[in-house]
Structure formats: structure tokens, C-alpha cells
Design a protein around this motif. Structure first.
Motif, PDB file in Angstrom:
ATOM      1  N   GLY A 158       0.811  -1.231   0.000  1.00 53.59           N
ATOM      2  CA  GLY A 158       0.000   0.000   0.000  1.00 53.59           C
ATOM      3  C   GLY A 158       0.833   1.265   0.000  1.00 53.59           C
ATOM      4  N   TRP A 159       1.672   1.426   1.052  1.00 57.38           N
ATOM      5  CA  TRP A 159       2.432   2.667   1.146  1.00 57.38           C
ATOM      6  C   TRP A 159       3.524   2.780   0.095  1.00 57.38           C
ATOM      7  N   PRO A 160       4.299   1.697  -0.184  1.00 52.67           N
ATOM      8  CA  PRO A 160       5.293   1.817  -1.266  1.00 52.67           C
ATOM      9  C   PRO A 160       4.672   2.232  -2.596  1.00 52.67           C
ATOM     10  N   LEU A 161       3.493   1.682  -2.915  1.00 51.48           N
ATOM     11  CA  LEU A 161       2.863   2.030  -4.193  1.00 51.48           C
ATOM     12  C   LEU A 161       2.380   3.476  -4.195  1.00 51.48           C
ATOM     13  N   THR A 162       1.889   3.943  -3.048  1.00 50.12           N
ATOM     14  CA  THR A 162       1.486   5.354  -2.970  1.00 50.12           C
ATOM     15  C   THR A 162       2.699   6.248  -3.185  1.00 50.12           C
ATOM     16  N   ALA A 163       3.825   5.860  -2.566  1.00 54.22           N
ATOM     17  CA  ALA A 163       5.067   6.612  -2.766  1.00 54.22           C
ATOM     18  C   ALA A 163       5.462   6.588  -4.235  1.00 54.22           C
ATOM     19  N   ALA A 164       5.333   5.411  -4.872  1.00 46.88           N
ATOM     20  CA  ALA A 164       5.679   5.289  -6.294  1.00 46.88           C
ATOM     21  C   ALA A 164       4.786   6.207  -7.130  1.00 46.88           C
ATOM     22  N   ALA A 165       3.496   6.291  -6.767  1.00 49.66           N
ATOM     23  CA  ALA A 165       2.579   7.154  -7.509  1.00 49.66           C
ATOM     24  C   ALA A 165       2.999   8.617  -7.362  1.00 49.66           C
ATOM     25  N   LEU A 166       3.426   8.986  -6.139  1.00 47.27           N
ATOM     26  CA  LEU A 166       3.896  10.356  -5.909  1.00 47.27           C
ATOM     27  C   LEU A 166       5.121  10.659  -6.753  1.00 47.27           C
ATOM     28  N   VAL A 167       6.082   9.694  -6.761  1.00 47.48           N
ATOM     29  CA  VAL A 167       7.291   9.863  -7.579  1.00 47.48           C
ATOM     30  C   VAL A 167       6.894   9.997  -9.046  1.00 47.48           C
ATOM     31  N   TYR A 168       5.934   9.164  -9.478  1.00 43.68           N
ATOM     32  CA  TYR A 168       5.465   9.228 -10.862  1.00 43.68           C
ATOM     33  C   TYR A 168       4.890  10.615 -11.164  1.00 43.68           C
ATOM     34  N   LEU A 169       4.058  11.110 -10.227  1.00 50.97           N
ATOM     35  CA  LEU A 169       3.444  12.425 -10.426  1.00 50.97           C
ATOM     36  C   LEU A 169       4.503  13.505 -10.576  1.00 50.97           C
ATOM     37  N   ALA A 170       5.532  13.450  -9.709  1.00 51.19           N
ATOM     38  CA  ALA A 170       6.605  14.438  -9.778  1.00 51.19           C
ATOM     39  C   ALA A 170       7.350  14.326 -11.105  1.00 51.19           C
ATOM     40  N   ALA A 171       7.700  13.097 -11.479  1.00 55.17           N
ATOM     41  CA  ALA A 171       8.466  12.899 -12.721  1.00 55.17           C
ATOM     42  C   ALA A 171       7.641  13.339 -13.926  1.00 55.17           C
ATOM     43  N   TYR A 172       6.346  12.998 -13.910  1.00 55.07           N
ATOM     44  CA  TYR A 172       5.473  13.353 -15.028  1.00 55.07           C
ATOM     45  C   TYR A 172       5.330  14.877 -15.115  1.00 55.07           C
ATOM     46  N   SER A 173       5.210  15.531 -13.946  1.00 58.37           N
ATOM     47  CA  SER A 173       5.121  16.985 -13.923  1.00 58.37           C
ATOM     48  C   SER A 173       6.371  17.605 -14.518  1.00 58.37           C
ATOM     49  N   VAL A 174       7.545  17.087 -14.103  1.00 54.52           N
ATOM     50  CA  VAL A 174       8.818  17.623 -14.626  1.00 54.52           C
ATOM     51  C   VAL A 174       8.871  17.429 -16.131  1.00 54.52           C
ATOM     52  N   GLU A 175       8.496  16.231 -16.590  1.00 56.23           N
ATOM     53  CA  GLU A 175       8.581  15.938 -18.025  1.00 56.23           C
ATOM     54  C   GLU A 175       7.702  16.888 -18.837  1.00 56.23           C
ATOM     55  N   VAL A 176       6.468  17.096 -18.366  1.00 54.27           N
ATOM     56  CA  VAL A 176       5.531  17.915 -19.142  1.00 54.27           C
ATOM     57  C   VAL A 176       5.848  19.405 -18.996  1.00 54.27           C
ATOM     58  N   LEU A 177       6.144  19.845 -17.755  1.00 59.34           N
ATOM     59  CA  LEU A 177       6.281  21.282 -17.526  1.00 59.34           C
ATOM     60  C   LEU A 177       7.673  21.804 -17.872  1.00 59.34           C
ATOM     61  N   ALA A 178       8.740  21.041 -17.502  1.00 55.15           N
ATOM     62  CA  ALA A 178      10.100  21.534 -17.741  1.00 55.15           C
ATOM     63  C   ALA A 178      10.640  21.072 -19.090  1.00 55.15           C
ATOM     64  N   GLN A 179       9.989  20.082 -19.675  1.00 54.97           N
ATOM     65  CA  GLN A 179      10.446  19.524 -20.951  1.00 54.97           C
ATOM     66  C   GLN A 179      11.963  19.358 -20.984  1.00 54.97           C
ATOM     67  N   PRO A 180      12.496  18.491 -20.096  1.00 50.04           N
ATOM     68  CA  PRO A 180      13.954  18.334 -20.015  1.00 50.04           C
ATOM     69  C   PRO A 180      14.523  17.718 -21.297  1.00 50.04           C
ATOM     70  N   ARG A 181      15.809  17.999 -21.542  1.00 48.62           N
ATOM     71  CA  ARG A 181      16.499  17.447 -22.707  1.00 48.62           C
ATOM     72  C   ARG A 181      17.757  16.712 -22.249  1.00 48.62           C
ATOM     73  N   GLY A 182      18.287  15.839 -23.094  1.00 47.38           N
ATOM     74  CA  GLY A 182      19.547  15.150 -22.818  1.00 47.38           C
ATOM     75  C   GLY A 182      19.446  14.194 -21.643  1.00 47.38           C
ATOM     76  N   ALA A 183      20.472  14.242 -20.761  1.00 42.09           N
ATOM     77  CA  ALA A 183      20.581  13.288 -19.645  1.00 42.09           C
ATOM     78  C   ALA A 183      19.382  13.376 -18.702  1.00 42.09           C
ATOM     79  N   SER A 184      18.930  14.585 -18.389  1.00 42.55           N
ATOM     80  CA  SER A 184      17.810  14.741 -17.453  1.00 42.55           C
ATOM     81  C   SER A 184      16.531  14.141 -18.047  1.00 42.55           C
ATOM     82  N   ALA A 185      16.354  14.269 -19.361  1.00 43.19           N
ATOM     83  CA  ALA A 185      15.190  13.670 -20.005  1.00 43.19           C
ATOM     84  C   ALA A 185      15.230  12.158 -19.845  1.00 43.19           C
ATOM     85  N   VAL A 186      16.423  11.581 -20.011  1.00 43.43           N
ATOM     86  CA  VAL A 186      16.572  10.124 -19.869  1.00 43.43           C
ATOM     87  C   VAL A 186      16.252   9.710 -18.428  1.00 43.43           C
ATOM     88  N   ALA A 187      16.780  10.514 -17.466  1.00 40.99           N
ATOM     89  CA  ALA A 187      16.551  10.193 -16.050  1.00 40.99           C
ATOM     90  C   ALA A 187      15.058  10.215 -15.729  1.00 40.99           C
TER      91      ALA A 187
END
Lengths: 244, 244, 244, 244
Positions: free
Chosen positions: B11-40
């Protein structure tokens, strides 16, 4: 033959006819067949139409009070007479959901959810088909099936962006039906939620049912006390009798 | 390992994973990273996706009746299989609200308000991210995050001005989910209000509960009368016996 | 001084301050004064703002559990701190409706109707003022007060034609508040109607309350029977005693 | 003459006058008569207006508490005084539905459905007439009656595409009334559904009514037991008496 027997006998065949109609109508609107295939599709549509017309006539003849039946089935008459309302007949397909209902359990709210979901999907699909049929080539913004589906979804939820809208009388007629369906949809969703919340809140606070249950227990105990008294009173009378 | 134990452990690990996903997805869409950060960022997204896929597989394997579980978790399957539905998984984050729930007291309506507010905010944010991701560069009117947020708000309330609307299939899919969420939102708000008003009106007029309470008092008094009678009747019998 | 005393003392003065603020804000937005009159209007707005800030501080200081009070009055903080939320404070004016309430009778639904009507009118007026203030000169379609009023009405009913819509961040913020108000409005109207219909339908069918009333009568009669029995049983014992 | 007698005497004539007004207004807006026929139509409209003004004055004079009557009939005053609200008076026509009500049975929900359907159709028709009257020649998009009908339908369902919208003050006033009617319509539909679902769910689960019924049975049985005891106790006393 009675009206009940007719309905029982024709239920599944008419549902099958509605399915065939849906398939033929989908092919006619989406594939826009030409030549022999167009004739075939049109023939299927007319045959299924004839089946529904015969069903309407038979039901009217078999009804015990024809005038009452006629007044209560004005919509059925419209569906048979007006070609533009033909798609409405497809909502009869939702009866297929009675099969799904069984697996969803017997709870009323479960059945409502299944029924509403099924009716919504069918309504959106049929409205998209009908509006595309009406609007294609009319110069309005709805010209492809995906756009028609999107328009139907935006309309049934009463969002109504206005990026797509019907411009023909027939298309607007379909839209009006879809909007009424949307209001009914919102109403059913809200009402089902309200019923659930009212029940849960009731269960959480002291229930009137609980009070009644406690009262019933009290009365039962009282009854036992009276019966004990009854028995002892009898003994007392006997004792008195034996004492005389 | 049982299904319950798995759910408790993950339960809690998956909720944490969802939070990490939300953060990563936000960064991808809003910051549109390129190069190494995009891969990360992409790597983080795939890892969290893998966690949810593993969870789905494990739950299916551990389920007692796999076919029933499968049918009841069709949405979970869609979330794992279709990339376009990934944001939906984030609604799992609302479970975090269970913490807030505790401070909001135990009243059902209080919990509903907290839950609906949290789910609405999350739904609007995620839908804005997803629609921006889908629409950016597609030639539609939604091209910046503030516009996407505004569009999501106008849509979820079913106002639908039409100043912004999605033009891609994926964007419209996200919009459809948002509209369904909007109808549910309106439904829950109305239903909660209805439950409150029905309760208050009931409390104001003579309550059925009050009538039952008065009745219960009456019955209690009656029982005391019978018991007094019972005792005296016993005495009477004794007196009669002693009188003989 | 206790928190209750402070609230009682400041209730009417703060309502008056809100009215003055509403008047000054209306003048500022609608008449767009220049020179000395602009300074005067601005001064009135700042003085009323200061009154509300002092009230917030005093209430926080006087609260028994400051942290609990703080958490439950987050909106009040926002209203004091953010200038863009100032108009919200005007909803305090709805307390004036408590006067009207008295003449509308004591029925809960009557009071809800009066309150909702008043809050809707105030909300539409203030939102129109605020959006005009934000949008004027921003290049969007809302440039006059009648248009702003029309926009507010179209928004609060969730119709949303899209002939007028805000284009600035502040205007959209006001619009979001108005939409939330609209959903609440629809919810309250529906819920009040639902409560009325549920009650009327309940009154028409056999009422649970009626059943309880009949039951109570039955129990009363039973109690009288037991008491008669009680009395006669006592007489019987006396008779037996005198017979011995 | 009492107020009740006046209302009874003028009920049907005023409904007839409203119908004549509706017909004359329809002719004026749709046929746009010129010359003598325009004068005739205008005369009919003024005569019916005069009838309603006389009715208002008579009711005010006959009212027992004039001030209370005045406050409760503010809408009637507006309808008589403001020419732009004249169409509202036509809603009086819905009283004709009382005839239809009789055939729809006495169930409250059935009557609500008939009333809401009738009021919706009348509201849409009258609003379309009024908005066309106001908008024609004003440069807005609503210029023909079919477009006005379509606009009224899109507005009352709160879809609001924005392909048609009023641009004049009077047209927007009519639109505001229509939107309020739309919210009421959605509210009534939802509330009626909610009442139905709450009742059905209640009937399906163990009913509080059922519990009361079982309790009543229990109490009846108890009463019979006490009466049996009463009778036997009397016999016992007699036996004791005869034993002495």
C-alpha cells in the motif's frame, strides 16, 4: 393470444432485430456503401423497421384498453412513424443488459449503475451515428465519426464547448434527445449517490431502525414477563382454590 | 502469501511510487527536459510503471477467484496497459487523504468533503498535465500549462466556454475522463447537500425517531407496571395462601 | 475578553464595514474616479481592509486553541492576505439576510431559499465587479459592466456560451470561484427540491410515523388494560383477604 | 366578495386570456403582421394585459392583509408592470395541466413529471418567441424562430454551445430566466429520481416500516395475552370469592 404472451414471444427476436438494425445503420453511416451493398444494407434496415411496425400494430390490437395503451406508448408510435427517430429504437438493446444485471448481483444501485453505463454508451454511439448521418455534407463542423463521437460526449455531459455543433434541423433534433439524455444521466448519477449517502449517514447516526429494534426487544421481554405472570396467576388461582 | 497481506505490504510503497510518478510526469511535461535529465525522468517513469505492472500481476495471481478479480479490476488493467491512461493511476494518491481524514473527524459527510476536494484538485492537475502533453504542438488552442489548468477547471465544472478545447484524440480522451469526473463531482456535492438537508428538515419537524423514543418510554413504564403487578400478584397469592 | 464577546461586539460593525467596502469597490470599478475622489475611495477600501485584518488578528489571539482556529479559518487568512480575494469578504454581507429570514418564517427550506437567492445575487454582482476590474484593458471580450454581469450569470448557471470569458489570471481566478459557487447553487436547489419531494411522497404513502403513532395508541390501550388488571388484582387480593 | 371567490371566478377566464395572449404574441413575433392585422394583434395583447392588471388590482384590494399579499406577489407585480416580463405570465397556462394530471393518476411523482414536461415545453417556446422578438435586427446570431428554439433548448439544458447567444439587454434578460428555469428543471428531474431510488432501495432492504409492523404485531399479541390474563384473573377472583 394475450398481450403478455406476445411480448414474451417477441422479446428476444425484437432485441435481435434491433441489434441487426444497429449493425446495418452503423455500416450505412460509417462505410457509406454504394451499389449492391447499399441496397442490401437499406433492405436490412427496412425489414427491421417492418418488424417493429408489426410489433406496434400487434400490441395495439392485443391491448385490453386500446386507448390507454395508445396514450401510454406515444413514443413507440413516433419511433415507428418518424424515420428521424429510428435510432431511439436501439435503446431497446439495453434489455440485453438484463443478462449482465444478473452477474452484478441483485442490489438495486448495482443494477442502476450497469443500466446507466450501458444506456449512456449506446446513447452516445447512436447519437454520434445519427448526427453524422444528418450533418455530413451540410456545411457544419461535424464531418467525421470521431468528431461526432467527441461532440456527443461533450453534449451528453452538458459541457458544450461549441467547437462542434449541429446545423441541420435533424441534427439538432438528435442533439435535443442527447441533451435530455444527459440531464437524465446526471440526475441518475446524483440520485444514486444521494441514496447511498443518505443510507450511510443514517447507518452511522443512531438509526430509527435501531431504536425500533431495541423497542421490539423491550416489548418481547415485557411479553415474557406477562406470560410468566399469566402462568403464576393461574397457579395462584389454583392455590387459592386448593386453599378453599 | 495472501492477497490481503500483499495489499497491506504494498500500500504505502505504491502510494510513494505514484507520488514519484506524479513528480516525474510533472517535470517531463512542464520543464520539458532534454539530454541526460530527459533520460533520467523517463527512467523514473518506467520504473514506477513497472512497479504498478508487478502489483497488478501479483494481485491477479494471489486472487482467490482470478476471473472475478479480473472482471472487477478492468480499469486497473487499462491503466497498466494503455500509456494514455497512466495519469489515472495517480488517483491512487487520494489514499494519502486517509491521513487528513483522521483530523476531519469521523463524520461521513466530513470525510466525503475532504475526499472530493482532494480528488478534484488531483484530477484537475493531472488532467491539465495530460492534456498539455497531448495537445502541445498539435495546433489546438491549449499550449501552456496555465491555459491547460483553466481549461480543466472550465471542463470539470461542465461550464465549457469553448475558448480552449482539445483537438487530438488523446487530449479528447483525457477530456472525456475529466467530464465524467465533473458529473461525479456535481453529483457528490448535490447528494451530500441533499443528505444534510433531509436530515435537518427531519430533525426540525416531529421526528419518527422522537415518536419511537416516546413509545419506548411508554413501553418501559408499562413493563414496570406489569412487574409491580407481578410482585403484588405473587404477594396476593401468598396472602391468599396464608389466609386459607 | 472572550472570543464570543468579540464576535458579538464586532458582528454588526464588520457587516457595515463590508457594506461600505462593497459601495467603495463598486464606485472604484464602475465610476473609475480620478484625482482626489480616487484617493478617497482607495482610502475607504484600505480602512475597511484594516478593520478586517484587525478582526482576524483579534480572533486568532482570543481563540482558545489557536492552531485549531487557524486551520479552520484558512479562508479568512487568504481573504485578508491576498488582495485578489478581497471581494470574497463581501459574502459576509449575506448575514444581513438573517433579518429577512425572520419574516420568511422558521421553516428550514424557506430559510435556505432566502439565503441561496441572496448569496447568488451577491456572488454574481461581486464576481462581475471583480472580473471587470481584472479584465478591463486586458484585451479580452469582457470590457463593460453589463457584459460582465451577463458573463457572471452565464457562468454561475454552468451554461458557458463562450461569447465572453476572462483572459487574465486574476479574472480566471474569480471565474473559478464563481463556477464553484454555481455547482454549489445547483446542488442546493436540487437538494432542497429532493428533500421536499421525499417528504411529500412519504406523506402520501403510508407513513412510518403514522405506523408508530398507531402503535403508540395500541401500547397506551394495553397499559390501561394492565392497570385495570392491576387494580382489579389488588381488589381480588383484598376480597380474598376479607374472605379469609 | 372574498379573495377566494374572486380567484375561483377568474381562474378559467384568465387561463383563456393567457392562451389568447400566447396566440397573439406568437402571431406578432412569427408572422410579423403589418397594417390592420398588426393593430388587431396589438389590441388583443393590450386587452389581455388589461385583464391581468385588473386581476392584480382586484386581488390586492380583496386581500385580508394587503402588505403580506403584496410582498408575496412581487413577481405578479413585475409581470404586470414590466413589458419585457409579459411572457412569464404565460406560465399560468400550466394550470391547464391540472386536467392532464387527473388522467396521470394521483401519484405525486407522476404529477411532477407531467407538470415539469409541460412547463419545460411552454418555457422553451415562450423564451424562443421572446428572445427572437428582442434580438431580431439587433445584429446577433439569433434571427429566425428555428434558431431561437434551438438556442432555448441548448440554454435550458445548460449545454450552452455558444453558436447562438443573445446580444441585447432584453434578450439576455429572457436568457437569464431560461437558465434559472434550466437549473430548476435539472433539480426537479434529479430530485424526483432521488426520491424514487431512495424509496426503492428502502423497500429492498429491511424497512423501518417493516420493523414497526412486526413490533405492532408483537404488541397486539401481548395485549391479547394481557386480556386473557385479565379475564382469567377475574375468574380467579370469583373462584376465590366463591371459595370463601
Amino acid at each position: 393470444m394475450t398481450a403478455e404472451r406476445w411480448e414474451k414471444l417477441t422479446g428476444w427476436p425484437l432485441t435481435a432485430a434491433a441489434l441487426v438494425y444497429l449493425a446495418a445503420y452503423s455500416v450505412e453511416v460509417l462505410a457509406q456503401p454504394r451499389g449492391a451493398s447499399a441496397v442490401a444494407v437499406e433492405a436490412v434496415i427496412w425489414v427491421t423497421w417492418a418488424l417493429f411496425a408489426i410489433d406496434y400494430a400487434a400490441q395495439l390490437l392485443l391491448a385490453q384498453e386500446r386507448w390507454v395503451w395508445f396514450r401510454r406508448h406515444l413514443l413507440d408510435l413516433l419511433v415507428v412513424v418518424l424515420p428521424m427517430l429510428r435510432p431511439l429504437r436501439l435503446l431497446r438493446l439495453v434489455t440485453i443488459l438484463s443478462v449482465v444485471q444478473r452477474s452484478a448481483g441483485t442490489a438495486l444501485r448495482g443494477r442502476i449503475i450497469v443500466y446507466v453505463s450501458g444506456a449512456s454508451v449506446l446513447l452516445i454511439y447512436v447519437a454520434a451515428l445519427a448526427v453524422l448521418d444528418a450533418e455530413r455534407g451540410a456545411g457544419g463542423p461535424i464531418q467525421t465519426f470521431p468528431d461526432a463521437l467527441w461532440w456527443a460526449f461533450v453534449t451528453v455531459t452538458t459541457v458544450g464547448y461549441g467547437d462542434y455543433f449541429p446545423v441541420t434541423g435533424l441534427g439538432r433534433f438528435v442533439a435535443a434527445g442527447l441533451m435530455v439524455g444527459g440531464i437524465a444521466l446526471i440526475g441518475v448519477v446524483t440520485a444514486t449517490l444521494a441514496s447511498w449517502i443518505v443510507e450511510r449517514v443514517g447507518a452511522e447516526s443512531q438509526e430509527s431502525g435501531d431504536a425500533v429494534a431495541r423497542l421490539a426487544e423491550e416489548v418481547s421481554e415485557l411479553r415474557r414477563a406477562v406470560e410468566r405472570e399469566d402462568a403464576r396467576g393461574g397457579d395462584g388461582a389454583v392455590a387459592t382454590g386448593s386453599g378453599a
